[in-house]
Design an enzyme around this catalytic site. Structure first.
Site, mmCIF file in Angstrom:
data_model
loop_
_atom_site.group_PDB
_atom_site.id
_atom_site.type_symbol
_atom_site.label_atom_id
_atom_site.label_comp_id
_atom_site.label_asym_id
_atom_site.label_seq_id
_atom_site.Cartn_x
_atom_site.Cartn_y
_atom_site.Cartn_z
ATOM 1 N N ASP A 6 0.863 -1.183 0.000
ATOM 2 C CA ASP A 6 0.000 0.000 0.000
ATOM 3 C C ASP A 6 0.901 1.235 0.000
ATOM 4 O O ASP A 6 1.475 1.593 1.034
ATOM 5 C CB ASP A 6 -0.905 -0.016 1.228
ATOM 6 C CG ASP A 6 -1.721 1.261 1.382
ATOM 7 O OD1 ASP A 6 -1.960 1.942 0.365
ATOM 8 O OD2 ASP A 6 -2.113 1.574 2.528
ATOM 9 N N VAL A 7 1.029 1.884 -1.164
ATOM 10 C CA VAL A 7 1.926 3.020 -1.323
ATOM 11 C C VAL A 7 1.144 4.315 -1.138
ATOM 12 O O VAL A 7 0.306 4.673 -1.973
ATOM 13 C CB VAL A 7 2.596 3.006 -2.711
ATOM 14 C CG1 VAL A 7 3.584 4.175 -2.833
ATOM 15 C CG2 VAL A 7 3.305 1.683 -2.951
ATOM 16 N N GLY A 8 1.400 5.008 -0.033
ATOM 17 C CA GLY A 8 0.786 6.299 0.217
ATOM 18 C C GLY A 8 1.768 7.423 -0.056
ATOM 19 O O GLY A 8 2.944 7.191 -0.323
ATOM 20 N N ASN A 9 1.290 8.648 0.019
ATOM 21 C CA ASN A 9 2.165 9.792 -0.227
ATOM 22 C C ASN A 9 3.226 9.956 0.851
ATOM 23 O O ASN A 9 4.321 10.444 0.572
ATOM 24 C CB ASN A 9 1.329 11.072 -0.321
ATOM 25 C CG ASN A 9 0.599 11.188 -1.632
ATOM 26 O OD1 ASN A 9 1.193 11.352 -2.687
ATOM 27 N ND2 ASN A 9 -0.732 11.072 -1.580
ATOM 28 N N VAL A 13 3.076 0.744 3.311
ATOM 29 C CA VAL A 13 2.848 -0.380 4.214
ATOM 30 C C VAL A 13 2.937 -1.677 3.413
ATOM 31 O O VAL A 13 2.337 -1.802 2.343
ATOM 32 C CB VAL A 13 1.475 -0.281 4.905
ATOM 33 C CG1 VAL A 13 1.292 -1.431 5.888
ATOM 34 C CG2 VAL A 13 1.335 1.058 5.624
ATOM 35 N N TYR A 101 -21.315 5.798 -9.048
ATOM 36 C CA TYR A 101 -20.349 6.901 -9.099
ATOM 37 C C TYR A 101 -20.123 7.252 -10.565
ATOM 38 O O TYR A 101 -19.979 6.346 -11.392
ATOM 39 C CB TYR A 101 -19.038 6.434 -8.441
ATOM 40 C CG TYR A 101 -18.104 7.516 -7.964
ATOM 41 C CD1 TYR A 101 -18.315 8.174 -6.754
ATOM 42 C CD2 TYR A 101 -16.978 7.865 -8.715
ATOM 43 C CE1 TYR A 101 -17.439 9.144 -6.296
ATOM 44 C CE2 TYR A 101 -16.107 8.837 -8.267
ATOM 45 C CZ TYR A 101 -16.339 9.482 -7.062
ATOM 46 O OH TYR A 101 -15.468 10.450 -6.605
ATOM 47 N N ASP A 110 -6.349 3.034 -2.963
ATOM 48 C CA ASP A 110 -6.509 2.828 -1.527
ATOM 49 C C ASP A 110 -7.973 2.921 -1.120
ATOM 50 O O ASP A 110 -8.451 2.167 -0.263
ATOM 51 C CB ASP A 110 -5.663 3.829 -0.738
ATOM 52 C CG ASP A 110 -5.938 5.281 -1.112
ATOM 53 O OD1 ASP A 110 -6.441 5.538 -2.232
ATOM 54 O OD2 ASP A 110 -5.627 6.167 -0.292
ATOM 55 N N THR A 133 -2.096 10.830 4.664
ATOM 56 C CA THR A 133 -1.721 12.166 4.217
ATOM 57 C C THR A 133 -2.968 13.015 4.034
ATOM 58 O O THR A 133 -2.997 14.200 4.361
ATOM 59 C CB THR A 133 -0.945 12.085 2.896
ATOM 60 O OG1 THR A 133 0.192 11.233 3.075
ATOM 61 C CG2 THR A 133 -0.467 13.454 2.455
ATOM 62 N N THR A 185 1.249 25.904 25.698
ATOM 63 C CA THR A 185 1.212 25.877 24.236
ATOM 64 C C THR A 185 1.066 24.458 23.699
ATOM 65 O O THR A 185 0.301 24.206 22.761
ATOM 66 C CB THR A 185 2.473 26.536 23.657
ATOM 67 O OG1 THR A 185 2.546 27.882 24.119
ATOM 68 C CG2 THR A 185 2.445 26.527 22.137
#
Length: 269
Positions: A6-9, A13, A101, A110, A133, A185
């Protein structure tokens, strides 16, 4: 064994499935400049750490939101195991992904994998909230159809923008401050980001409930899912492996397409 990627920005994973069960999982930073050779170098030690050789892998299922890495991973996996990866999409998911859709082909891999897994594991209707992201919401109606969702800036994306532009504010751990009124803070930022994300999710989910006309199971996934879900009033369950599960299901249902997915078209181009 099946290798699910699973390639995310921000993060990638990896999961290793054996006889339908997730045996191993690794999470690493995504580098959008990596070549196929560099990707193989990144993966080899992870597999070796668990005594897994390339010959042990029967196939690869890939979801990528980074086009240049889709091509690189296709090349890398072909060279590793001699087979093209099955690239998850509305097309390759086949009957597992029914969509109401206008253009299903524009739906990210994803999001397809999340919707497939959520429907299979939790039934329909169901909503997925994927904290990455971007914070994505995928809506599957009571007919089992993907009908759309929400894409918003992710919690780390928003916090990074705050820290980058407010020079007097330093990065902090995104944990529960246990107070809505920050007494320093750090607490003020944590309340704004962690509680703010949970309340944003709850507000959007309630709007979706109103539009659907009924409530649903709400599944959280992604790297920060557990932290935000603990503060949410609408998230009903958390599954950190939901996307990988979707990839496994798509691969198993489309095994005869594993040699004719997007990777073939990429290799031929």
């Amino acid at each position: 064994m099946l290798l699910a990627i699973d390639v995310g920005n921000t993060q990638t994973v990896f999961g290793i499935y054996q006889e339908g069960a997730l045996r191993f999982r690794w999470r690493v930073a995504t580098n959008k400049r990596h070549t196929s050779d560099e990707l193989r170098v990144k993966l080899v030690p992870l597999l070796s750490s668990e005594g897994i050789a390339f010959d042990d892998l029967d196939g690869v299922a890939l979801a990528s939101v980074v086009p240049q890495l889709t091509a690189a991973w296709c090349d890398a996996t072909k060279r590793m195991i001699g087979k093209h990866a099955l690239v998850c999409s509305a097309e390759t998911a086949g009957n597992l992904f029914e969509a109401d859709y206008p253009n299903p082909h524009e739906i990210g891999a994803d999001r397809v994998a999340d919707a497939v897994a959520a429907k299979a594991l939790y039934g329909a209707p169901v909503i997925v909230v994927d904290f990455g992201t971007a914070t994505n919401m995928e809506v599957v109606d009571d007919q089992g159809r993907f009908v759309g969702g929400v894409i918003a800036p992710g919690i780390e994306t928003s916090s990074s923008a705050l820290f980058d532009h407010a020079t007097k504010l330093g990065a902090i751990d995104l944990v529960d401050p246990h107070t809505a009124i920050g007494h320093n803070t750090e607490q003020a930022i944590q309340a704004g980001i962690v509680y703010g994300e949970a309340d944003r999710v709850d507000g959007l989910v309630r709007r979706i409930f109103d539009q659907l006309g009924y409530q649903t199971t709400v599944v959280a996934t992604g790297g920060l899912a557990s932290r935000v879900a603990a503060q949410s009033q609408t998230i009903t369950t958390t599954n950190p492996d939901l996307t990988l599960e979707g990839l496994r299901l798509v691969y198993e249902a489309s095994a005869d397409q594993a040699e004719c997915g997007l990777c073939d078209r990429i290799a031929a181009s």
